[in-house]
Design an enzyme around this catalytic site. Structure first.
Site, short mmCIF file in Angstrom:
data_model
loop_
_atom_site.label_atom_id
_atom_site.label_comp_id
_atom_site.label_asym_id
_atom_site.label_seq_id
_atom_site.Cartn_x
_atom_site.Cartn_y
_atom_site.Cartn_z
N SER A 31 0.89 -1.08 0.28
CA SER A 31 0.52 -0.29 -0.12
C SER A 31 1.04 1.58 -0.05
CB SER A 31 -0.48 0.27 1.07
OG SER A 31 -1.19 1.35 1.71
N TYR A 63 -2.08 -0.97 10.38
CA TYR A 63 -2.16 -1.40 8.63
C TYR A 63 -0.92 -0.87 8.25
CZ TYR A 63 -3.81 -1.08 3.96
OH TYR A 63 -4.76 -0.93 2.66
#
Lengths: 283, 585
Positions: free
Chosen positions: B455, B468
């Protein structure tokens, strides 16, 4: 002047018969033109075929002029501005999906329909068409439950995502999935602007004005102005699925009344339409 | 020798005796494999037995090579006309009544182009699969086109191929090549091959290599100059041709085949991320493509959906496994591979969503697609899946570790359970995938590619996404380490860093430290935000396919992901400032 169609509509009223008649006429036109499509025909030619077919049968005014989309244009690939809706010189090829979309006014009654098909076999579009059935059921059920239009819209959206498709009616002006249709006064000259009949636009505008005062909108969109329960009247509902380069939709009129009985509070104007018959045959 | 169970026979033609080997059932369609330079028929020893299950496989040593005898004198004994005589003699001997399917590599392909384009073989060839060997006639026209109408690009192509062809000039030197091959070069060649091409020895090349190579020099001397100077103008293929182009070929440029459609009415293109000796390094892929092509020409397969997508030449028939394929980027990626003709294994913990992806994949071009229901964080389930995939579908060519979950909330709001969950899925899921499927890939030794969905949060710190971002940063680093480790085995590893993409990760993300109602609100709000940004997952899928084709290492996708990537490299302090901002939720 438009005559607002309000509550108390019954499935057998003369009013609805008029709408049903023009909607059938439009679908007949779609089937007739679809049967005549062959490789090499352009979108413009297909649109003209629809126009001529309906003119021959007495249609003089339009909510909007007929559209035709071929190939990946059925999924509105790279549509950014509304001008891209208008028919182009894209030619039909074997296996290509197509959509015919027309909104004739006949005898003061309006229809707005969408007809999906393909030239020869197109398994992807077949699948999309089959999956549209769930949307027709979902929309009717939730309208009967008097859920806010915006919420129903979101549920349709979610169903599309679960089915693995993109929501293509987002590409329509205001992202609408439906808009109100009304009776239109017949004039000797029916002018249109950008493909839309002025009489019908006037009707829509006056609905918008009324609605704005009363807190509802003639456009069924994902935005806040559609955050209200279904307004009685006739709605041309057009869920449009897109899957990569292929799109499919149906469009037909949903009647919403202010009746307390759920069955009577909302119903599809006509169940004898090509896509409905097709689902029945598949079963 | 490595060609076990082969039935050998000798075929006499034009003063030489050819050694012909046959495998498989002679009742099946015949596939003739023609070897290149400096090889003997044993170059096919990995391919031939695998094809023999389905076809009557025939191999022969080209005159002067292996156990075939050499013409006397050598000069003038290797012209394409004589090689065509040899081919017809072999074809008549092994398949007198039925046209044969030709497969040629390197010089075997060069001569097969002659077979497939001259009049006298018409009706004897059903199909031709060409790898790493252009037609000398087409090549001649290619050169003269570029000389006659030079543009900077065309001159560049000419010079590039000119440099790659150094060995052709060298082989025109008298005597010296023979001396080298019979001396030091012949001895060290197996080691050179192993180093440059990373191919295992295993009985190849054979001991006849020095003589093969010395004789084979006449292939060049007898043909190259005459043909390139005066290429035939009627060199049109009279059979369907499948062109397999290895992209890492040191001797031939891809551009050589740019105008091939002009010469071949029915052309199928395939590309492969491999070096020159693909019959040694990629036997499984070749067998799959040859089988598919031959079968389709034989008409044994009903006309299915044809892959029309981008990169169909590259991924056609490959096996691709995507985790998290039930929605968002994973689903779009499965579809993109399906459109490119790959076989797809769609893995998701939502069974219904996975089977939906598989079903739609089949509709848009995947020759086969399967759905598997697995939670990627479950080690045992993943092991079972890996076993099942290997036995039922085969070794995965492209693995996309995409499954992931979102988690937002400050560090102190994030509970140990939250941490565990996000690391289990986002990091351990990737570890399990790489460990199990990557291992199968490495053990097979025929290359492959692993894509891990990281990501933009992997390099962009944020006070809202500590857990995350940490999990994704670990995925990024894992990918880069693994890339280094697997580089030697022809397996590429890519980390994809999408950025803000319109998927349902936002509406399923957990927001730590808030009550259920507030979580719902934030999910909705972030979903709306991502929806407004409206970057479609299809574009990420395109980026993934492109990254596999190009072998890219780290791929930020959206403009903001690319911007942040640049900042993380050149202005990390500014990026750390941004990390302090309150997210608009």
């Amino acid at each position: 002047m438009t005559t607002a169609v309000t509550g108390g509509l019954r499935a057998d009223s003369a009013e609805l018969r008029g709408f049903r008649q023009v909607q059938r006429l439009a679908y007949e036109c779609a089937e007739a033109v679809a049967a005549r499509l062959e490789p090499g025909i352009t979108e413009r030619e297909a649109a003209r075929m629809q126009r001529e077919w309906l003119r021959e049968r007495g249609v003089r005014d339009w909510f909007h002029l007929p559209f035709a989309w071929f190939g990946d244009r059925t999924a509105f690939v790279n549509f950014r501005i509304p001008l891209q809706f208008f028919p182009t010189n894209r030619r039909l090829e074997p296996g290509m999906p197509f959509i015919l979309d027309m909104a004739p006014v006949y005898d003061g009654y309006t229809a707005d329909i969408g007809y999906s098909g393909s030239l020869g076999i197109n398994p992807v579009q077949d699948k999309l068409m089959a999956d549209l059935e769930a949307h027709r059921e979902l929309i009717l059920r939730e309208v009967r439950e008097r859920r806010p239009l915006r919420e129903i819209y979101e549920d349709v959206d979610r169903l599309m995502v679960r089915q693995g498709y993109a929501n293509r009616h987002r590409a329509y002006p205001f992202g609408v999935i439906a808009h109100k249709v009304d009776r239109v006064e017949q004039r000797r000259w029916s002018a249109h602007v950008f493909g839309f009949g002025t009489q019908s636009l006037k009707g829509l505008a006056s609905d918008a004005l009324h609605g704005h005062r009363e807190g509802w909108s003639p456009l069924w969109s994902p935005y806040r102005f559609s955050d209200h329960p279904p307004q009685p009247g006739l709605w041309a509902v057009e869920p449009h699925l897109g899957f990569r380069g292929t799109g499919a939709k149906f469009e037909e009129i949903l009647v919403v009344t202010d009746s307390g009985d759920p069955e009577e509070s909302a119903f599809w104007l006509d169940d004898d339409l090509p896509h409905v018959r097709r689902w029945a045959e598949e079963r | 020798m490595t060609l076990e169970n082969a039935r050998e026979r000798r075929v006499r033609t034009g003063g030489v005796e050819l050694c012909v080997a046959e495998l498989g059932d002679p009742g099946q369609p015949t596939v003739i494999l023609v070897h290149g330079y400096p090889d003997s028929k044993e170059v096919w020893s990995e391919v031939a037995p695998r094809l023999a299950d389905r076809f009557h496989v025939v191999l022969y040593d080209v005159r002067g090579h292996g156990r075939s005898t050499a013409p006397k004198p050598l000069r003038g004994g290797f012209t394409l006309e004589k090689l065509t005589d040899d081919f017809l003699a072999v074809a008549d001997a092994v398949s007198p009544d039925r046209p044969v399917h030709l497969v040629g590599h390197d010089w075997g392909s060069v001569q097969s182009w002659e077979f497939a384009t001259v009049k006298r073989t018409e009706g004897r060839i059903a199909s031709f699969t060409s790898m790493s060997g252009p037609s000398l006639d087409h090549f001649g026209h290619w050169i003269s086109n570029r000389i006659k109408r030079p543009t900077p690009r065309r001159v560049g192509q000419l010079l590039g191929q000119g440099a790659k062809s150094w060995y052709v000039y060298a082989l025109h030197t008298p005597v010296l090549p023979e001396l080298a091959w019979r001396g030091p070069l012949g001895k060290t060649w197996p080691r050179i091959l192993e180093r440059l091409e990373k191919i295992p020895g295993a009985g190849y090349p054979t001991s006849s290599l020095p003589t093969d190579a010395a004789h084979g020099a006449w292939l060049y001397r007898d043909n190259v100059r005459t043909r390139l100077r005066r290429p035939r103008t009627d060199a049109y293929a009279h059979a369907p041709v499948q062109l397999i182009t290895p992209l890492g070929d040191a001797f031939l440029s891809e551009r050589l085949y740019d105008e091939l459609e002009l010469w071949v009415p029915q052309l199928t293109r395939r590309t492969l991320a491999a070096k020159h000796w693909i019959p040694r390094s990629r036997p499984d892929q070749l067998v799959a493509w040859i089988t598919e092509f031959v079968t389709s020409v034989e008409g044994g397969r009903p006309e299915g959906v044809t892959a029309t997508g981008k990169y169909a030449d590259r991924f056609g028939g490959q096996l691709v496994l995507v985790t998290g394929a039930g929605s968002g980027i994973g689903r779009a990626t499965a579809y993109a591979f399906a459109e490119a003709g790959a076989r797809v294994v769609a893995v998701d913990r939502d069974a219904e969503a996975a089977s939906r992806t598989a079903e739609m994949s089949r509709l848009i071009g995947a020759p086969a697609a399967w759905a598997e229901t697995v939670d990627v964080s479950d080690e045992q389930a993943m092991e079972k899946l890996a076993e099942k995939v290997a036995t039922e579908y085969g070794v995965v060519d492209v693995l996309v570790n995409n499954a992931g979950i979102g988690l937002s909330g400050s560090f102190f709001d994030t509970t140990p359970e939250d941490w565990k969950k996000v690391l289990d899925v986002n990091l351990w899921g990737v570890i399990h995938g790489c460990r199990l499927f990557g291992k199968q890939m490495a053990e097979r030794g025929q290359g492959g590619h692993i894509v891990n969905t990281a990501s933009a949060a992997a390099y962009q710190p944020s006070k809202a996404l500590p857990a995350y971002s940490t999990s994704k940063a670990a995925v990024l680093m894992l990918s880069e380490c693994l890339r280094a480790e697997l580089a030697g085995q022809g397996i590429g590893v890519t980390a994809i860093c999408p950025g803000l993409v319109n998927t349902n990760i936002t509406s399923t993300a957990h927001f730590a430290g808030v009550d259920a109602e507030e979580e719902k609100r934030r999910q909705k709000k972030s979903a709306r935000l991502y929806g407004l940004r409206n970057y479609p997952p299809e574009k990420v899928a395109d980026a993934i396919l492109r990254a596999v084709v190009r072998g890219e290492a780290v791929v930020p996708v959206t403009p903001e992901a690319r911007g942040a990537y640049l900042m993380s490299r050149f202005t990390p302090r500014a990026l750390r400032r941004i990390a302090r901002l309150e997210p608009p939720l």
